[in-house]
Design a protein around this motif. Structure first.
Motif, PDB file in Angstrom:
ATOM      1  N   GLU A  28       0.832  -1.206   0.000  1.00  0.00           N
ATOM      2  CA  GLU A  28       0.000   0.000   0.000  1.00  0.00           C
ATOM      3  C   GLU A  28       0.870   1.262   0.000  1.00  0.00           C
ATOM      4  O   GLU A  28       1.816   1.385   0.770  1.00  0.00           O
ATOM      5  CB  GLU A  28      -0.906   0.008   1.225  1.00  0.00           C
ATOM      6  CG  GLU A  28      -1.885   1.177   1.253  1.00  0.00           C
ATOM      7  CD  GLU A  28      -2.800   1.134   2.467  1.00  0.00           C
ATOM      8  OE1 GLU A  28      -3.573   2.083   2.622  1.00  0.00           O
ATOM      9  OE2 GLU A  28      -2.703   0.167   3.249  1.00  0.00           O
ATOM     10  N   GLY A  29       0.504   2.179  -0.862  1.00  0.00           N
ATOM     11  CA  GLY A  29       1.170   3.479  -0.920  1.00  0.00           C
ATOM     12  C   GLY A  29       2.430   3.509  -1.758  1.00  0.00           C
ATOM     13  O   GLY A  29       2.975   4.594  -2.027  1.00  0.00           O
ATOM     14  N   LEU A  30       2.943   2.360  -2.195  1.00  0.00           N
ATOM     15  CA  LEU A  30       4.204   2.337  -2.944  1.00  0.00           C
ATOM     16  C   LEU A  30       4.057   3.026  -4.302  1.00  0.00           C
ATOM     17  O   LEU A  30       4.909   3.841  -4.688  1.00  0.00           O
ATOM     18  CB  LEU A  30       4.677   0.892  -3.132  1.00  0.00           C
ATOM     19  CG  LEU A  30       5.969   0.714  -3.946  1.00  0.00           C
ATOM     20  CD1 LEU A  30       7.136   1.436  -3.280  1.00  0.00           C
ATOM     21  CD2 LEU A  30       6.291  -0.777  -4.151  1.00  0.00           C
ATOM     22  N   ARG A  31       2.986   2.708  -5.019  1.00  0.00           N
ATOM     23  CA  ARG A  31       2.786   3.309  -6.346  1.00  0.00           C
ATOM     24  C   ARG A  31       2.720   4.821  -6.252  1.00  0.00           C
ATOM     25  O   ARG A  31       3.375   5.538  -7.022  1.00  0.00           O
ATOM     26  CB  ARG A  31       1.503   2.759  -6.975  1.00  0.00           C
ATOM     27  CG  ARG A  31       1.241   3.245  -8.391  1.00  0.00           C
ATOM     28  CD  ARG A  31      -0.019   2.592  -8.960  1.00  0.00           C
ATOM     29  NE  ARG A  31      -0.208   2.944 -10.359  1.00  0.00           N
ATOM     30  CZ  ARG A  31      -0.791   4.070 -10.777  1.00  0.00           C
ATOM     31  NH1 ARG A  31      -1.240   4.970  -9.891  1.00  0.00           N
ATOM     32  NH2 ARG A  31      -0.920   4.309 -12.076  1.00  0.00           N
ATOM     33  N   GLU A  32       1.939   5.340  -5.301  1.00  0.00           N
ATOM     34  CA  GLU A  32       1.781   6.785  -5.147  1.00  0.00           C
ATOM     35  C   GLU A  32       3.106   7.438  -4.743  1.00  0.00           C
ATOM     36  O   GLU A  32       3.421   8.561  -5.166  1.00  0.00           O
ATOM     37  CB  GLU A  32       0.711   7.087  -4.103  1.00  0.00           C
ATOM     38  CG  GLU A  32      -0.724   6.715  -4.516  1.00  0.00           C
ATOM     39  CD  GLU A  32      -0.966   5.208  -4.568  1.00  0.00           C
ATOM     40  OE1 GLU A  32      -1.845   4.761  -5.333  1.00  0.00           O
ATOM     41  OE2 GLU A  32      -0.238   4.466  -3.834  1.00  0.00           O
ATOM     42  N   ARG A  33       3.858   6.741  -3.919  1.00  0.00           N
ATOM     43  CA  ARG A  33       5.153   7.259  -3.479  1.00  0.00           C
ATOM     44  C   ARG A  33       6.111   7.417  -4.666  1.00  0.00           C
ATOM     45  O   ARG A  33       6.796   8.435  -4.804  1.00  0.00           O
ATOM     46  CB  ARG A  33       5.740   6.313  -2.440  1.00  0.00           C
ATOM     47  CG  ARG A  33       7.047   6.755  -1.832  1.00  0.00           C
ATOM     48  CD  ARG A  33       7.443   5.775  -0.739  1.00  0.00           C
ATOM     49  NE  ARG A  33       8.667   6.145  -0.062  1.00  0.00           N
ATOM     50  CZ  ARG A  33       9.156   5.496   0.993  1.00  0.00           C
ATOM     51  NH1 ARG A  33       8.517   4.445   1.479  1.00  0.00           N
ATOM     52  NH2 ARG A  33      10.291   5.901   1.558  1.00  0.00           N
ATOM     53  N   LEU A  34       6.132   6.414  -5.539  1.00  0.00           N
ATOM     54  CA  LEU A  34       7.021   6.476  -6.696  1.00  0.00           C
ATOM     55  C   LEU A  34       6.576   7.561  -7.678  1.00  0.00           C
ATOM     56  O   LEU A  34       7.415   8.237  -8.292  1.00  0.00           O
ATOM     57  CB  LEU A  34       7.073   5.121  -7.394  1.00  0.00           C
ATOM     58  CG  LEU A  34       7.535   3.930  -6.522  1.00  0.00           C
ATOM     59  CD1 LEU A  34       7.648   2.677  -7.375  1.00  0.00           C
ATOM     60  CD2 LEU A  34       8.855   4.239  -5.827  1.00  0.00           C
ATOM     61  N   LEU A  35       5.273   7.727  -7.825  1.00  0.00           N
ATOM     62  CA  LEU A  35       4.772   8.805  -8.685  1.00  0.00           C
ATOM     63  C   LEU A  35       5.152  10.174  -8.119  1.00  0.00           C
ATOM     64  O   LEU A  35       5.439  11.114  -8.883  1.00  0.00           O
ATOM     65  CB  LEU A  35       3.252   8.700  -8.833  1.00  0.00           C
ATOM     66  CG  LEU A  35       2.751   7.567  -9.735  1.00  0.00           C
ATOM     67  CD1 LEU A  35       1.233   7.428  -9.615  1.00  0.00           C
ATOM     68  CD2 LEU A  35       3.146   7.818 -11.195  1.00  0.00           C
TER      69      LEU A  35
END
Length: 500
Positions: A28-35
């Motif tokens: 959770e939250g990894l995709r948004e963090r990378l963006l």
């Protein structure tokens, strides 16, 4: 005063981040963090170019979509942000479809992970180095040239999701990485500007200077610039249109930019400019600017011998002042019909480093400097103090007499950029870094800058001559070797650096 007549174009920069689609539901939250990291890179890149950020590429389908999108937006260079692990199969199609230079960004967000508290999801946000070797292998086997920038991301804050410190913008690894990014983007801007440039070629090449003869098709094929062939009558018609008001305005501009000399204490042919020489040179300068605007030129190479006493001999005798003014306004002008050096000067100017027309003048073995300069034109915007205008009783080796510029490039770090042509008909860049000193110069109406290279003058000249240079070069301010090398790579041109 030095506002460019035609501003350089900014590079169109493609950017995307990579990841593995399977991770998003697992952490959770990894995709948004990378963006968020990708958005930070985009915002910082906007300072140097026009950025087209596709976002996240995490499947081969997305990779193909990104490649088409970059083509649609006519990007000049693509940065692949290795944000976390991804398979190479989900990256390679981007660059098979859009075949622009590619730079892989291996920028770790933190200087050190929190070993005691790090989770798998936290680690994945910092493991951008993991897939780079795989990407390198795939690119190499697919025949896709690439470069990798390693270092720190350079955030000036720590995201709330992070378990470690990510404020790294002051660390040398971040500063170095962003300097490289800036240089690659600026280099791509050089290529874009050249591809949209029109170089005027007025007259012909100085008779017998074999090193300077160039094939216009070869120049366009390797740089993308267009060569517009001009005649002296194209300029003469603008001279006839110049008004007394325009001459007066140009005279005021000249008096602001230059110091008007008295007689040279040493050279009897270098004297105080006469009123007639000043007025004629200003008249020609007005016409030269009109010519540049009428033909939408980005640079101008010129030389005309002229029969003694003819109209065109008188016209070319007024060239140096106006061409120096144009060079200061972003329209580099090279004499003696040296088109290759005009390209070198334009590259320096696009990058904001000046680029003054030069050749070896004389060696000072006491100071161990080499004086670089010419009888004009000069890049006034990088002058050490006000350039001096001198009247010349004759132009050595040329027809006529008139006004010439006596000046030196400002003291400090400098880099020469020479563009030559190999026996195979390919362009080649020769690069040398040195220091402009406060040494003496001759008072003979020529530009001269004493340059101390890291090598003894004899060793430097031996190495430089061995590369078979064109005998002119562009003298730029700053240590620009790494920048010029990137320009050469973007253009696909061979280069050699003599000294740093």
């Amino acid at each position: 005063m030095f506002d460019p007549i035609k501003p350089a174009k900014k590079a169109r920069v493609g950017l995307y981040s990579i990841g593995l689609e399977a991770y998003w539901n697992q952490f959770e939250g990894l995709r948004e963090r990378l963006l968020e990291y990708g958005q930070f890179i985009e915002n910082k890149m906007q300072t140097f170019g026009e950025v087209y950020n596709f976002g996240l590429v995490d499947t081969e389908g997305k990779a193909r979509e990104a490649g088409e999108w970059f083509n649609k937006n006519s990007v000049d260079i693509i940065f692949c942000h290795s944000a976390t692990y991804s398979t190479s199969a989900a990256v390679l199609p981007v660059h098979q479809i859009c075949q622009k230079p590619v730079i892989i960004l291996n920028l770790q967000p933190t200087e050190r992970i929190n070993y005691a508290q790090t989770t798998t999801g936290e680690w994945l946000a910092h493991c951008g180095a993991c897939p780079v070797s795989e990407l390198s292998n795939a690119f190499n086997r697919a025949g896709i040239p690439f470069r990798v920038i390693n270092g720190l991301l350079g955030l000036d804050y720590t995201p709330s999701i992070s378990l470690t410190n990510e404020t790294t913008h002051e660390r040398p690894e971040a500063i170095r990485a962003w300097k490289e990014i800036e240089e690659w983007i600026l280099s791509a801007g050089v290529a874009r500007t050249l591809q949209h440039s029109r170089f005027g070629f007025l007259g012909n090449t100085y008779n017998g200077m074999l090193d300077m003869y160039s094939d216009f098709t070869m120049i366009q094929a390797q740089t993308g610039l267009h060569v517009e062939i001009l005649e002296m009558c194209d300029l003469a018609k603008f001279v006839d249109e110049v008004t007394p008001t325009e001459v007066r305005n140009k005279m005021e501009e000249v008096k602001t930019m230059f110091e008007i000399s008295g007689d040279s204490p040493a050279d009897p042919i270098a004297r105080k400019p006469t009123d007639e020489q000043m007025e004629w040179s200003c008249t020609v300068a007005v016409a030269q600017e009109k010519l540049v605007k009428a033909y939408d030129l980005d640079s101008l190479t010129y030389y005309y011998h002229g029969s003694p006493g003819s109209e065109y001999e008188k016209l070319q005798a007024g060239f140096i002042l106006g061409h120096s003014l144009l060079t200061a306004k972003g329209i580099p002008c090279s004499g003696e019909g040296d088109l290759k050096t005009a390209v070198a000067m334009k590259i320096c100017d696009i990058l904001g480093r000046g680029g003054s027309y030069s050749e070896i003048v004389v060696v000072d073995y006491i100071d161990q400097t080499i004086l670089l300069g010419h009888d004009g034109p000069f890049h006034i915007a990088i002058s050490q103090g006000k350039p001096i205008l001198r009247g010349m009783g004759l132009y050595h080796g040329k027809q006529g007499s008139g006004i010439s510029v006596e000046a030196k490039v400002r003291t400090g770090p400098v880099t020469t950029l020479n563009i030559t042509q190999t026996g195979e008909g390919k362009l080649k860049m020769i690069i040398s870094q040195g220091e402009s000193t406060n040494g003496e110069i001759m008072r003979i109406g020529n530009t001269q800058t004493p340059v101390k290279f890291p090598l003894h003058p004899d060793e430097y000249m031996s190495r430089w001559f061995a590369e078979a240079p064109t005998h002119h070069c562009a003298l730029s301010i700053g240590h620009n070797a790494s920048l010029f090398e990137k320009v050469a790579e973007i253009l696909g041109v061979e280069y050699v650096t003599i000294c740093r």
